[in-house]
Each structure stands twice: as C-alpha cells, then as structure tokens.
Write a protein that holds these residues in place. Structure first.
Motif, PDB file in Angstrom:
ATOM      1  N   ARG A 151       0.920  -1.258   0.059  1.00  9.58           N
ATOM      2  CA  ARG A 151       0.115  -0.032  -0.062  1.00  9.58           C
ATOM      3  C   ARG A 151       0.747   1.330  -0.036  1.00  9.58           C
ATOM      4  N   MET A 263      -9.526   9.929  -2.900  1.00  9.12           N
ATOM      5  CA  MET A 263      -9.884   8.232  -2.564  1.00  9.12           C
ATOM      6  C   MET A 263      -8.581   7.616  -2.342  1.00  9.12           C
ATOM      7  N   THR A 267      -6.666   6.013   1.245  1.00  5.38           N
ATOM      8  CA  THR A 267      -6.268   4.681   1.416  1.00  5.38           C
ATOM      9  C   THR A 267      -5.040   4.795   1.759  1.00  5.38           C
ATOM     10  N   PRO A 272     -10.757   3.205   5.752  1.00  2.87           N
ATOM     11  CA  PRO A 272     -11.757   2.168   5.002  1.00  2.87           C
ATOM     12  C   PRO A 272     -12.526   3.104   4.155  1.00  2.87           C
ATOM     13  N   VAL A 273     -12.455   2.965   2.820  1.00  3.97           N
ATOM     14  CA  VAL A 273     -13.335   3.849   1.709  1.00  3.97           C
ATOM     15  C   VAL A 273     -14.226   3.155   1.177  1.00  3.97           C
ATOM     16  N   ALA A 275     -15.926   3.569  -2.244  1.00  2.45           N
ATOM     17  CA  ALA A 275     -15.500   4.399  -3.458  1.00  2.45           C
ATOM     18  C   ALA A 275     -16.633   4.039  -4.508  1.00  2.45           C
ATOM     19  N   PRO A 287      -8.786   1.955  -5.638  1.00  5.84           N
ATOM     20  CA  PRO A 287      -7.716   2.286  -4.525  1.00  5.84           C
ATOM     21  C   PRO A 287      -7.067   0.904  -4.074  1.00  5.84           C
ATOM     22  N   GLY A 289      -5.999  -0.137  -1.334  1.00  5.68           N
ATOM     23  CA  GLY A 289      -6.285  -0.843   0.029  1.00  5.68           C
ATOM     24  C   GLY A 289      -6.729  -2.122   0.008  1.00  5.68           C
ATOM     25  N   ASP A 292     -11.223  -1.957   1.026  1.00  5.13           N
ATOM     26  CA  ASP A 292     -12.132  -1.066   0.308  1.00  5.13           C
ATOM     27  C   ASP A 292     -13.466  -1.563  -0.355  1.00  5.13           C
ATOM     28  N   ARG A 293     -14.421  -0.495  -0.185  1.00  7.59           N
ATOM     29  CA  ARG A 293     -15.688  -1.247  -0.829  1.00  7.59           C
ATOM     30  C   ARG A 293     -15.944  -0.296  -2.256  1.00  7.59           C
ATOM     31  N   ALA A 331     -18.877  -0.647   6.741  1.00  8.54           N
ATOM     32  CA  ALA A 331     -17.574  -0.545   7.055  1.00  8.54           C
ATOM     33  C   ALA A 331     -17.525  -0.376   8.394  1.00  8.54           C
ATOM     34  N   HIS A 338      -6.683  -0.137   7.194  1.00 10.21           N
ATOM     35  CA  HIS A 338      -5.583  -0.699   6.653  1.00 10.21           C
ATOM     36  C   HIS A 338      -4.409  -0.815   7.452  1.00 10.21           C
TER      37      HIS A 338
END
Length: 339
Positions: A151, A263, A267, A272-273, A275, A287, A289, A292-293, A331, A338
């Motif tokens: 990352r 975004m 990350t 926690p993202v 997107a 992203p 990470g 991430d969602r 989330a 991360h």
C-alpha cells in the motif's frame, strides 16, 4: 529551484519524475517503495509539480525532491543532480525531454507521446491479468520484480496531525468523511445532492459527524453536504494543505468518495473507503487498500473518460443512496483499517 532533502547523498542517484495528478502520484508510490527496499543505498530524488511536493515529502522511500520550475531551470537542476538514471512516470514528451537535456545516461519510461527517441529504454506494460492496475506500470518502469505491491505509505507530520485533531476535537464519533469532488470533472462525480442525502442518513443512523472535504473547487458541493447535517458537519473544502487533509482522512472511521485523488489519499493513510465508480475501471485505477468497498453498476470499464460523459453520468446515477449508506455502515461495523 527549490530542493528539499531528507538524508545525506549516496553513491548512486536516480531521478523519478512524478505524475502530475495526486491520485496518479499516490498510485506510483508502491513502486518507488519497492525500489527503495531493493536498493536502499541508492538515493531517490522525485521531481514533482509544486502542489505535489508536500505529498512526496511524506513518502519515506524518497530522500530528495525537486520542484518543477520551467523547462530550462528544471533541466539545469537535473544536470546538477548528476543522476545515473531517470525514471519517467508521465507519458508526456516534456517529462522525457528534461532528463535528455540534462544528459542523464539512462532514461526509462513507457513509449508515451512521440518520445521514443528521447529514451534509452522503453518499458512495456505487463501482459498479466493479475497486474492490470496502473501501479504495475510504474513498477515496470522501475524494473520491480515483486509479485505483490505494498500500500502507498505516508508519514504524516506531527503539526498536520495536531491541526487535524484540533479541528475534530468537539465532534462526535464516528467521523464520516465525504469527498464529493473529482478533479477529472463531472464524469467521475456522483451527484452532490446524493452525497448530502448520504450524509444525513449516516448522521441520523450513527449519531456521528460529517467531514466534507476536497479542494477549493469543491467548496460548493461540500457546502451542500454540510448543510444537510448542520452543526454536526464541517465543510473543509479548500481550507487544508495536503498533509492536514491526509491527517483528517486518517482520523475518519470511513471515507465515501468518487474515483479521485482524495480516494487514493484516504487509502494511503489507512482509512476504510467506499468508492463510487461510473465507467472508469477500478481494476486499473481503484484504491490500493485491502478493505475498500467499490460500488459500480456499469458494464463499461474504461481506463480514461472525458471530463463530461452522458454514459458516465447515467452509470453514476444508477448507484443509490441506500447502497452507499449500507456499504458505509458495513465498513463502520467491521471497523477494519488498512495496516
């Protein structure tokens, strides 16, 4: 020519020319980090536009930074740097011309725009389905051999962390970051009124606070988001430099955003993202990470899109407020950040 340094020089010096967008710059960091890990005695200098200098100052793999200050002055600064190699992340002719003018012996990059003659070695993007992401193109330019990229890493200055902590000191948790902007334009922006509806729903259901963030150009959309929540929201658009923005994102329990530089910054600091993608391809520019969602309905998944696109707008419009709220609550429930 402004130069910033974080360490003493070493025997071998290389120049890395940064991409010009914050998201692309962050996506290039895993390759630079891997290069540094493999060659710790090589001094890495990054050449970047002035607005990206604070970003690269936070990356621990880089020892020195050069600021782009016009072709002539910059080429002279590169010449004085006595670099043995230059790695070109942008595909522009200018990024290849500068180290050529400075007579850097090795100049490596993708073929780019009519510039092969300026390069000593042309890198070829990996033909591997597991390496579709743009980050792997940068790794190829740097001849990275690992099968996994880390990352992006940022070390936040203490002053930025303190400023961010003070800003949110009186706000209730969870802290929910919303980034309604995207520098690329409307083709990457979920409607601001839906961000506002999302902010209101999450505030109502969690009792938490909203941080609406972005650049100065995002002030209007962030104002719409903050107004939906009232005193439990802060509109921070255009009020922070990159380090404090990164620190604020790092304090968030979840960040909801478009496919944007914000975004990638979220990350990079471990937030926690969730997107929201229209027709850009998250397999290529998503992203980096592990938790991430990504929300996307479109079957079209392009590497790049025009600033305005009816197809992109339609694709974004199919993503409902309910979906985004559900992803954010998930989330928050898992509470996974991360590493």
């Amino acid at each position: 020519m402004a130069v910033s340094s974080a360490s003493a020089s070493s025997e071998r010096r290389v120049l890395v020319i940064s991409p010009g967008w914050i998201g692309d710059a962050i996506m290039s960091m895993p390759a630079v980090q891997q290069f540094h890990a493999a060659q710790p005695d090589t001094e890495i200098t990054v050449l970047a536009k002035p607005n990206l200098l604070p970003l690269w100052e936070m990356n621990p793999a880089v020892q020195k930074r050069l600021v782009y200050a016009g072709n002539g002055i910059t080429a002279l600064a590169i010449l004085r740097g006595k670099f043995s190699a230059a790695y070109l992340f942008p595909n522009s002719t200018r990024s290849a011309l500068l180290p050529w003018l400075a007579a850097v012996p090795e100049r490596i990059g993708l073929a780019g725009h009519w510039r092969r003659w300026l390069l000593t070695s042309v890198a070829t993007p990996p033909n591997d389905s597991a390496k579709q992401h743009q980050a792997w193109e940068y790794a190829t330019i740097l001849s990275a051999t690992s099968s996994v990229l880390s990352r992006p890493q940022l070390v936040l200055p203490a002053v930025a962390r303190d400023q961010a902590t003070q800003r949110v000191a009186k706000l209730k948790r969870p802290l929910i970051g919303l980034l309604p902007g995207a520098a690329r334009g409307p083709a990457k922006r979920w409607p601001a009124d839906r961000f506002a509806e999302t902010a209101y729903a999450l505030h109502t259901q969690t009792g938490g606070s909203i941080l609406a963030m972005g650049g100065a150009s995002d002030a209007e959309s962030c104002s719409v988001v903050a107004a939906a929540v009232g005193s439990s929201a802060l509109n921070l658009a255009g009020t922070t430099e990159i380090p404090e923005w990164a620190a604020l994102l790092g304090l968030c329990d979840v960040v909801i955003c478009n496919d944007s530089g914000g975004m990638h910054l979220a990350t990079a600091v471990g937030a926690p993202v969730v997107a929201i993608f229209g027709i850009t391809d998250p397999a290529r520019t998503g992203p980096l990470g592990t938790h991430d969602r990504i929300l996307q309905h479109s079957q079209t998944q392009a590497r790049a899109v025009p600033r305005t696109s009816a197809e992109a707008a339609e694709a974004l419009a199919t993503i409902s407020v309910g979906e985004v709220v559900a992803a954010a609550l998930e989330a928050l429930h898992h509470g996974t950040r991360h590493a």
